[in-house]
Design an enzyme around this catalytic site. Sequence first.
Site, mmCIF file in Angstrom:
data_model
loop_
_atom_site.group_PDB
_atom_site.id
_atom_site.type_symbol
_atom_site.label_atom_id
_atom_site.label_comp_id
_atom_site.label_asym_id
_atom_site.label_seq_id
_atom_site.Cartn_x
_atom_site.Cartn_y
_atom_site.Cartn_z
ATOM 1 C CB SER A 159 -23.003 -7.244 -26.266
ATOM 2 O OG SER A 159 -22.837 -7.575 -24.898
ATOM 3 C CE1 TYR A 176 -21.511 -11.936 -27.762
ATOM 4 C CE2 TYR A 176 -21.035 -10.795 -25.712
ATOM 5 C CZ TYR A 176 -21.914 -11.116 -26.716
ATOM 6 O OH TYR A 176 -23.195 -10.629 -26.692
#
Length: 275
Positions: free
Chosen positions: A159, A170
């Site tokens: 990501s 995250y």
Amino acid sequence: MAAPYAGQYVTPGRFGGKVAVVTGAAQGIGQKVAERIGAEGGAVVLVDRADLVHDVARGIDQAAKVSGSGGSATSVTADLETFAGATRAVKTALAAHGRVDVLVNNVGGTIWARPYQEYDEDKIEKEIRRSLFPTLWTCRAVLPTMMEQGSGTIVNVSSVATRGMHRVPYAAAKGGVNALTQSLAMEVAGRGIRVVATAPGGTEAPPRKVKRGPEAESATEKDWYQTIVDQTVESSFMKRYGTLDEQAAPIVFLASDEASYLTGSILPVAGGDLG
């Protein structure tokens, strides 16, 4: 039953004779990748913890028979946050096909959106376990088979949120995916195995059939999530979210033999945002 892959760009036969394991394949990017590999002649093993994955597999199998693409699909439910689950997924592929040529690690995603000081210990651990451990475990589970074959490709889905607002755990997990990709690529290149990654940005998708976490309820929680949306669009040169097809296409390219001289690379797919 899930609809067959209907993307614009299909290269017939590109995955003919290949066996591909795709994780997180019940919906979203993982589903699109699995559908496209099946449409391009691959034997796809779809893995997810949700039973919906079986419907997606049946749709791919049916579409392949109608189109004559040569593709096929099988499916397995497994909890990839555990090594036992990852091993189950790989063993299912080996039992069905005797080999694994491609592994696409797609499991992961933000569970909560909030400033870091608002995460408690349990939430931090769950974010890391959700977005790092499935890739760690499944890479480990597939490596003995690929080493014995002397060939294989692993595509990790990371990501650009390694630089982003309101999802530090995250971001840390996806930073781990990036490090894993580059380190493992160096380690196994001499064994005929490529390890690469894409780093998606914001992606438009239908509402999730299986939620990662609770919906934002309070006005504050909604504001925290909106900060992610606003920052994602602002960081993109193109000022928009991508589509599922726009995310699936580079993953499928990296998984194919067309990318045979690429390893250790992390490709941002985020409209110019480099993460």
